[in-house]
Write a protein that holds these residues in place. Structure first.
Motif, mmCIF file in Angstrom:
data_model
loop_
_atom_site.group_PDB
_atom_site.id
_atom_site.type_symbol
_atom_site.label_atom_id
_atom_site.label_comp_id
_atom_site.label_asym_id
_atom_site.label_seq_id
_atom_site.Cartn_x
_atom_site.Cartn_y
_atom_site.Cartn_z
ATOM 1 N N LYS A 65 0.833 -1.201 0.000
ATOM 2 C CA LYS A 65 0.000 0.000 0.000
ATOM 3 C C LYS A 65 0.870 1.254 0.000
ATOM 4 C CE LYS A 65 -3.931 -2.150 2.370
ATOM 5 N NZ LYS A 65 -4.768 -2.164 3.604
ATOM 6 N N ARG A 66 1.949 1.192 0.798
ATOM 7 C CA ARG A 66 2.873 2.325 0.857
ATOM 8 C C ARG A 66 3.547 2.536 -0.503
ATOM 9 N NH1 ARG A 66 5.733 0.607 4.900
ATOM 10 N NH2 ARG A 66 4.419 1.537 6.493
ATOM 11 N N LYS A 106 1.244 4.339 -2.877
ATOM 12 C CA LYS A 106 1.113 5.727 -2.456
ATOM 13 C C LYS A 106 2.348 6.525 -2.873
ATOM 14 C CE LYS A 106 0.345 8.607 1.634
ATOM 15 N NZ LYS A 106 0.154 8.609 3.121
#
Length: 349
Positions: free
Chosen positions: A196-197, A200
């Motif tokens: 997820k990071r 992003k």
């Protein structure tokens, strides 16, 4: 035979074998050591700041000092050299010596590596003939075979590089094998959070630096991990193969046959010719010759053939150690790869 007379006789023997004597610098730039061996090596060296603010250290190894001299003299030709002196290294074991008196000999820049490997070993045998002994042994290993094996295994590229880089650090290497075998260091929850990071960060300015690396570099590394994940089942099989390989220990005449049988059994596309090794006999002079796949892990710069000649003279164990280090001079700053092989005898044993 007194130590001084013995040292002089060994030096004369090397000179008569066609080696040229060189003086080595006692202090060398610390950065040359740390850039190739890593910051962790700092704990083993004696370093200080000179009057110009430059960090220098006492030479921890005569081979490195010799290669630095070769590099600084901008030599491009074949060179056969020998030297003597002291190496200074902080000890990790109580009985180890901080100061090591050594005599070393090297062949640098040759195009006939197999011939030079044999010559270095034969020179080591000649040096030990200055001692009286009835029997002894030669252990031959080869770091190149290990690297070739690792490159053939079905594991992520980053793990291949990791295992090759840390082969000489036996305890840490074994820890890497444990991690590869069990995936004990992989937390699936953290992996998902990292993904997820990643997505992003992908939307951010990729030229931005984080802890000395650009965001683009970080994303490329993480992308490689996502595309080439570490799987436990494959890891278990790979570790089994590596451990089995490192147990190979046999008479020299059987080495090629046993290695090739191992490769065939594990469906690894590698073949070792009998003439690949500098020695193929089981006995040379009064010395028994063996092959050990795990030998050669005591110095990080070896790249190919490694050897150890051991004799017992008057209840004293004496050794000549050496091997091939084809990347060392380029690691120290040469713009091209320069083959090198050498050996050394410690006068403190």
């Amino acid at each position: 035979m007194k130590s001084k007379n013995l040292s002089e006789n060994i030096l004369k023997s090397l000179k008569s074998s066609g080696f040229d004597y060189i003086d080595l610098d006692t202090v060398i730039p610390t950065n040359l050591i740390l850039e190739r061996s890593g910051e962790s090596f700092r704990s083993l060296i004696f370093s200080f700041i000179d009057q110009n603010g430059k960090e220098i250290c006492l030479r921890p190894d005569l081979t490195i000092a010799s290669c630095i001299k070769y590099l600084n003299q901008k030599k491009k030709s074949y060179s056969k050299v020998y030297y003597n002196g002291q190496a200074f290294r902080k000890v990790q074991k109580k009985n180890d010596k901080i100061i090591r008196d050594q005599i070393g000999f090297e062949i640098i820049g040759s195009k006939d590596e197999k011939r030079d490997d044999r010559q270095i070993i034969n020179t080591g045998i000649k040096v030990l003939n200055k001692f009286r002994y009835k029997s002894g042994s030669i252990t031959i290993g080869n770091v190149e075979i290990f690297h070739l094996l690792i490159n053939k295994l079905d594991i992520p590229k980053r793990w291949k590089l990791r295992l090759q880089r840390h082969f000489w650090r036996e305890s840490y290497f074994n820890e890497l094998l444990r991690r590869l075998e069990t995936n004990s260091d992989v937390d699936e929850t953290i992996v998902e959070l990292d993904k997820k990071r990643y997505f992003k960060m992908f939307k951010q300015n990729q030229n931005r630096n984080i802890a000395g690396r650009s965001l683009r570099e970080i994303l490329i590394r993480f992308d490689n991990k996502i595309k080439d994940p570490r799987r436990q089942i494959k890891g278990q099989n790979v570790v089994k193969i590596i451990r089995e390989y490192l147990k190979i220990n046999c008479k020299m005449s059987n080495a090629a046959t046993i290695l090739n049988a191992f490769f065939k059994k594990n469906k690894i596309n590698l073949t070792v010719g009998k003439n690949y090794f500098p020695i193929t006999k089981d006995k040379v002079s009064k010395l028994n010759v063996n092959f050990s796949s795990s030998f050669g892990r005591h110095l990080e710069y070896y790249t190919g053939m490694v050897f150890k000649i051991t004799i017992n003279s008057n209840s004293r164990k004496i050794q000549v150690n050496g091997g091939r280090y084809d990347n060392l001079i380029s690691d120290l700053g040469s713009s091209k790869k320069i083959p090198a092989v050498g050996g050394a005898i410690s006068l403190n044993d």
